[in-house]
Structure formats: C-alpha cells, structure tokens
Design an enzyme around this catalytic site. Structure first.
Site, PDB file in Angstrom:
ATOM      1  N   HIS A  59     -26.936 -10.784 -19.248  1.00  0.00           N
ATOM      2  CA  HIS A  59     -28.150 -10.382 -20.138  1.00  0.00           C
ATOM      3  C   HIS A  59     -29.279  -9.497 -19.280  1.00  0.00           C
ATOM      4  CE1 HIS A  59     -30.259  -9.659 -23.801  1.00  0.00           C
ATOM      5  NE2 HIS A  59     -31.508  -9.900 -23.191  1.00  0.00           N
ATOM      6  N   GLY A 101     -19.207   0.151 -18.352  1.00  0.00           N
ATOM      7  CA  GLY A 101     -18.428  -0.518 -17.536  1.00  0.00           C
ATOM      8  C   GLY A 101     -18.651  -0.762 -16.030  1.00  0.00           C
ATOM      9  N   SER A 102     -20.104  -0.263 -15.765  1.00  0.00           N
ATOM     10  CA  SER A 102     -20.300  -0.641 -14.322  1.00  0.00           C
ATOM     11  C   SER A 102     -20.117  -2.006 -13.706  1.00  0.00           C
ATOM     12  CB  SER A 102     -21.758   0.013 -13.861  1.00  0.00           C
ATOM     13  OG  SER A 102     -22.695  -0.689 -14.444  1.00  0.00           O
ATOM     14  N   ASP A 147     -27.225 -15.020 -26.910  1.00  0.00           N
ATOM     15  CA  ASP A 147     -28.128 -15.153 -25.735  1.00  0.00           C
ATOM     16  C   ASP A 147     -28.944 -16.557 -25.537  1.00  0.00           C
ATOM     17  OD1 ASP A 147     -27.682 -12.459 -25.161  1.00  0.00           O
ATOM     18  OD2 ASP A 147     -29.668 -11.912 -26.343  1.00  0.00           O
ATOM     19  N   LEU A 154     -21.182  -6.026 -26.941  1.00  0.00           N
ATOM     20  CA  LEU A 154     -22.325  -5.950 -27.940  1.00  0.00           C
ATOM     21  C   LEU A 154     -21.905  -6.604 -29.226  1.00  0.00           C
ATOM     22  CD1 LEU A 154     -24.049  -2.493 -27.008  1.00  0.00           C
ATOM     23  CD2 LEU A 154     -24.291  -4.539 -25.804  1.00  0.00           C
ATOM     24  N   GLU A 212     -27.520  -6.799 -11.074  1.00  0.00           N
ATOM     25  CA  GLU A 212     -26.353  -7.213 -11.785  1.00  0.00           C
ATOM     26  C   GLU A 212     -25.206  -7.045 -10.654  1.00  0.00           C
ATOM     27  OE1 GLU A 212     -27.208  -6.281 -16.138  1.00  0.00           O
ATOM     28  OE2 GLU A 212     -26.429  -4.661 -15.221  1.00  0.00           O
ATOM     29  N   ILE A 228     -19.424 -13.118 -30.368  1.00  0.00           N
ATOM     30  CA  ILE A 228     -18.239 -13.619 -30.078  1.00  0.00           C
ATOM     31  C   ILE A 228     -18.061 -14.893 -31.225  1.00  0.00           C
ATOM     32  CG2 ILE A 228     -17.134 -15.093 -28.295  1.00  0.00           C
ATOM     33  CD1 ILE A 228     -17.169 -12.455 -27.608  1.00  0.00           C
ATOM     34  N   ASN A 266     -21.983 -14.404 -20.110  1.00  0.00           N
ATOM     35  CA  ASN A 266     -22.392 -13.241 -20.456  1.00  0.00           C
ATOM     36  C   ASN A 266     -23.376 -13.055 -19.366  1.00  0.00           C
ATOM     37  OD1 ASN A 266     -23.114 -10.941 -22.188  1.00  0.00           O
ATOM     38  ND2 ASN A 266     -24.883 -12.151 -22.729  1.00  0.00           N
TER      39      ASN A 266
HETATM   40  C1  GAR Z   1     -25.660  -4.382 -18.500  1.00  0.00           C
HETATM   41  O1  GAR Z   1     -27.009  -4.007 -17.955  1.00  0.00           O
HETATM   42  C2  GAR Z   1     -25.743  -5.576 -18.972  1.00  0.00           C
HETATM   43  O2  GAR Z   1     -26.610  -6.653 -18.627  1.00  0.00           O
HETATM   44  C3  GAR Z   1     -26.201  -5.059 -20.349  1.00  0.00           C
HETATM   45  O3  GAR Z   1     -25.468  -3.993 -20.898  1.00  0.00           O
HETATM   46  C4  GAR Z   1     -25.228  -3.450 -19.625  1.00  0.00           C
HETATM   47  C5  GAR Z   1     -23.798  -2.814 -19.482  1.00  0.00           C
HETATM   48  O4  GAR Z   1     -23.951  -1.924 -18.482  1.00  0.00           O
HETATM   49  N1  GAR Z   1     -25.863  -6.349 -21.562  1.00  0.00           N
HETATM   50  C6  GAR Z   1     -26.717  -6.551 -22.740  1.00  0.00           C
HETATM   51  O5  GAR Z   1     -27.582  -5.720 -22.934  1.00  0.00           O
HETATM   52  C7  GAR Z   1     -25.893  -7.660 -23.631  1.00  0.00           C
HETATM   53  N2  GAR Z   1     -27.049  -7.984 -24.410  1.00  0.00           N
HETATM   54  P1  GAR Z   1     -22.384  -1.735 -17.876  1.00  0.00           P
HETATM   55  O6  GAR Z   1     -21.588  -1.233 -19.091  1.00  0.00           O
HETATM   56  O7  GAR Z   1     -22.518  -0.339 -17.218  1.00  0.00           O
HETATM   57  O8  GAR Z   1     -21.899  -2.853 -17.194  1.00  0.00           O
END
Ligand code: GAR
Length: 187
Positions: free
Chosen positions: A104, A12-13, A145, A85, A174, A88, A102
């Site tokens: 990615h 969840g960052s 995606d 993950l 991000e 939807i 989303n």
């Molecule tokens: C993030 O890097 C996001 O881009 C990726 O999961 C990570 C979650 O980090 N998403 C995917 O891979 C979706 N296919 P977080 O929980 O620290 O935000």
C-alpha cells in the site's frame, strides 16, 4: 521451489521489479501474472520476461473458482498484490492463510480503505499537509488494508511537494523494499 503469483491491475512496475529480483533464484520463481484488465501494461511486462499471464473479470474473481483452480494448477504458494485494485474474496484468503501480501502506498492505518489507491492516496497526503508518507507491506485479510503489517518505510514530504513527487518518493521505497520483504517472508 516456492512459486509466486502476482495480481496487478495497472502498470506493473512493482511486478517487474519482483520478477527481476527473483530471476535466477533457484528456490523462488514468479510463475504467473494475473490481471483484471486485459489492457494492463503489466501483461506486456510479463510477456517480455516470458511469464505466463491470466486475465479474469471482477465477477469471475468474486463468484467463480477459475482463479483458485489456476493458482492450484501452477502450484502457487504465495500471492502478491502489486497495484491490484479489487477486493480479494474470502475463499482465496482461506486457501492462502498468511500467504497473500499487499503493498500500500502510504503509512497504514492512514490513507487506507476503499477508494484509497495510487494517486488518490498521494493527493490526500498532500491535501492534508502530511510531513511524511511511505509504504506498508501487509498480509491481506477480508477488509481493505487491514491485515497484519509486515514492514513499513517512510519518506519526508516537503510542503511544496506535488502528489506526483510524493508518488515518485513512494515508488522509490517500493522498488527498494518490496522484493526483499517478500523474500524475507519466504525464508
Ligand atoms: C503502487 O504504488 C502500489 O503501492 C499501489 O498501486 C501502485 C501500482 O503501481 N497500490 C495501491 O494503491 C493498493 N491500494 P505499479 O502498477 O507500477 O506497480
């Protein structure tokens, strides 16, 4: 007031960055964090910021309507997937046309699709000796995606970079861009 719900499965960052970015904004509020994992760290982060949380199972999301009912109850107008993950389901996409976004951790259409998430993506990028990676922020449709791309940003990858270093570079992008891009879609 625009109300955001964030779906997240893990740390969840990104969710926390979004919460912090909109804190104090009079027109936009993160109203709810939803997760399919009762132990996901994102739920701790939400509680720290006094944001309501909801946990549901994969089956409930796919076959039930509780998630949609909850989103309606909170008057949510935008759904953000931040490390979420599960796929939807169509009924949610139909209820939120062009309002589910989303992030990615790669430059789509490369390294997208089922099974391509988190470190799997960064490991593949390194194995394939890519010289760049990055982030893609896109609308969500019924295929993993594949929705319309809103924004991409890239970072250089050196031949000696580990998947963990690629992840760190991508996380930096991000943090820098995701909240601002969300804001730009709300205007
Ligand atoms: C993030 O890097 C996001 O881009 C990726 O999961 C990570 C979650 O980090 N998403 C995917 O891979 C979706 N296919 P977080 O929980 O620290 O935000």
């Amino acid at each position: 007031m625009k109300r955001i719900a964030i779906f997240a499965s893990g740390s969840g960052s990104n969710a926390e960055n979004i919460i912090k970015y909109f804190a104090g904004n009079e027109g936009v509020e993160v109203s709810l964090i939803l997760s399919n994992h009762p132990d996901a760290f994102v739920l701790e982060r939400a509680k720290k910021h006094q944001i309501e949380t909801v946990v549901f199972s994969a089956k409930e999301l796919k076959y039930g309507r509780n998630v949609l009912e909850t989103l309606k109850q909170y008057n949510v107008s935008i759904v953000i997937l931040a490390g979420f993950l599960l796929k939807i389901p169509g009924y949610l996409i139909q209820h939120f046309p062009n309002a589910i976004i989303n992030i990615h951790p790669a430059l789509l259409p490369k390294y997208g699709g089922k099974g391509m998430y988190g470190m799997n993506v960064h490991r593949s990028v390194v194995e394939n000796q890519e010289t760049e990676s990055g982030i893609t922020i896109h609308y969500v449709n019924e295929n993993y995606d594949e929705g319309a791309i809103i924004f991409q940003a890239s970072c250089a990858i050196a031949s000696k970079d580990s998947p963990e270093l690629v992840q760190a570079k991508v996380q930096e992008l991000e943090a820098l861009h995701f909240p601002k891009v969300i804001e730009s879609t709300i205007q």
